[in-house]
Scaffold this motif. Structure first.
Motif, PDB file in Angstrom:
ATOM      1  N   GLY A  52      33.255   0.562  23.204  1.00 47.58           N
ATOM      2  CA  GLY A  52      33.567  -0.856  23.268  1.00 47.58           C
ATOM      3  C   GLY A  52      32.726  -1.636  24.249  1.00 47.58           C
ATOM      4  O   GLY A  52      33.126  -2.704  24.702  1.00 47.58           O
ATOM      5  N   THR A  55      28.619  -5.161  21.327  1.00 47.93           N
ATOM      6  CA  THR A  55      29.162  -5.777  20.123  1.00 47.93           C
ATOM      7  C   THR A  55      28.568  -5.116  18.876  1.00 47.93           C
ATOM      8  O   THR A  55      27.533  -4.437  18.953  1.00 47.93           O
ATOM      9  N   SER A 115      35.628   2.704  17.161  1.00 46.16           N
ATOM     10  CA  SER A 115      35.133   1.364  17.445  1.00 46.16           C
ATOM     11  C   SER A 115      36.165   0.321  17.023  1.00 46.16           C
ATOM     12  O   SER A 115      37.149   0.622  16.350  1.00 46.16           O
ATOM     13  N   VAL A 116      35.895  -0.921  17.396  1.00 47.29           N
ATOM     14  CA  VAL A 116      36.827  -2.005  17.058  1.00 47.29           C
ATOM     15  C   VAL A 116      36.930  -2.221  15.554  1.00 47.29           C
ATOM     16  O   VAL A 116      37.889  -2.832  15.080  1.00 47.29           O
ATOM     17  N   ARG A 117      35.978  -1.729  14.783  1.00 52.65           N
ATOM     18  CA  ARG A 117      36.058  -1.854  13.325  1.00 52.65           C
ATOM     19  C   ARG A 117      37.354  -1.245  12.788  1.00 52.65           C
ATOM     20  O   ARG A 117      37.918  -1.733  11.802  1.00 52.65           O
ATOM     21  N   LEU A 119      40.200  -1.362  13.953  1.00 48.75           N
ATOM     22  CA  LEU A 119      41.360  -2.220  14.141  1.00 48.75           C
ATOM     23  C   LEU A 119      41.707  -2.998  12.874  1.00 48.75           C
ATOM     24  O   LEU A 119      42.866  -3.368  12.661  1.00 48.75           O
ATOM     25  N   ALA A 139      37.657   2.024  21.985  1.00 49.35           N
ATOM     26  CA  ALA A 139      36.911   0.770  22.152  1.00 49.35           C
ATOM     27  C   ALA A 139      37.755  -0.313  22.809  1.00 49.35           C
ATOM     28  O   ALA A 139      37.236  -1.134  23.569  1.00 49.35           O
ATOM     29  N   GLU A 140      39.044  -0.312  22.529  1.00 53.94           N
ATOM     30  CA  GLU A 140      39.930  -1.301  23.142  1.00 53.94           C
ATOM     31  C   GLU A 140      40.045  -1.098  24.646  1.00 53.94           C
ATOM     32  O   GLU A 140      40.226  -2.050  25.406  1.00 53.94           O
TER      33      GLU A 140
END
Length: 204
Positions: A52, A55, A115-117, A119, A139-140
């Motif tokens: 994280g 970007t 990764s944030v993906r 989420l 990532a969070e």
């Protein structure tokens, strides 16, 4: 006494194969395929995204910069933008297993390098997601297994005692990291529910 089961996601509850994504856009066995796959899925940026600390836009830009041909840059973009649509699927039978553990009164948690993906799509893949008492993605937290801080964050976030948790992960270094924090576990080497049942038989 074990009161909680903590699962990793990839290759435990959810099978993963980046080739399924790459084959959507390229012919396997070609140099182009190998270069693009390495630039995206074998990149340092993939790890940084799980942490994280960059970007998605920056990650893709760096991945593309490793490639010299415009076609390969575009293929890398397509693989990166759509990887989550093709390369993950729920391991058959894990839904029932989790529900059995839940019915026996165990807390169910997830601790995954992701990764944030994830989420935006994890509910499509994590079996019996409604049974989970807590989900923690690296990532969070800007942390990564096997860092001790990510396990400590798990315990603090969900008010867990490490000695009451049993952790299942497909990498021994992550199990070792958890053990250093007081959480027992096992290294899940085979992505199938029967193996998972055998590993958790003492709880069932």
């Amino acid at each position: 006494m074990i009161r909680n089961v903590v699962f990793d996601m990839g290759n435990v509850l959810v099978a993963y194969d980046e080739n399924r994504t790459c084959r959507q856009f390229m012919e396997e066995g070609t140099e182009e395929y190998d270069r693009v796959k390495a630039a995206v899925f074998g990149s340092q940026e993939w790890v940084l995204l799980d942490m994280g600390v960059i970007t998605e836009e920056e990650g893709l830009r760096r991945m593309q910069n490793r490639l010299t041909r415009e076609r390969e840059k575009e293929l890398a973009k397509q693989c990166f933008l759509h990887w989550h649509e093709f390369c993950m699927w729920t391991v058959e039978g894990t839904d029932q297993l989790i529900r059995e553990l839940k019915e026996k009164g165990y807390g169910i948690y997830l601790c995954s390098n992701a990764s944030v993906r994830l989420l935006i799509c994890y509910r499509k893949f994590i079996p019996a997601v409604d049974c989970f008492d807590g989900i923690l993605f690296s990532a969070e937290e800007k942390l990564l297994k096997p860092q001790k801080e990510i396990y400590q964050r798990l315990f603090e976030r969900f008010n867990l005692k490490p000695e009451e948790c049993f952790f299942v992960d497909d990498l021994q270094l992550n199990i070792d990291g958890a053990a250093a924090c007081g959480m027992k576990g096992c290294c899940h080497k085979k992505t199938d529910v029967q193996t998972l049942r055998e590993e958790l038989a003492f709880l069932l």
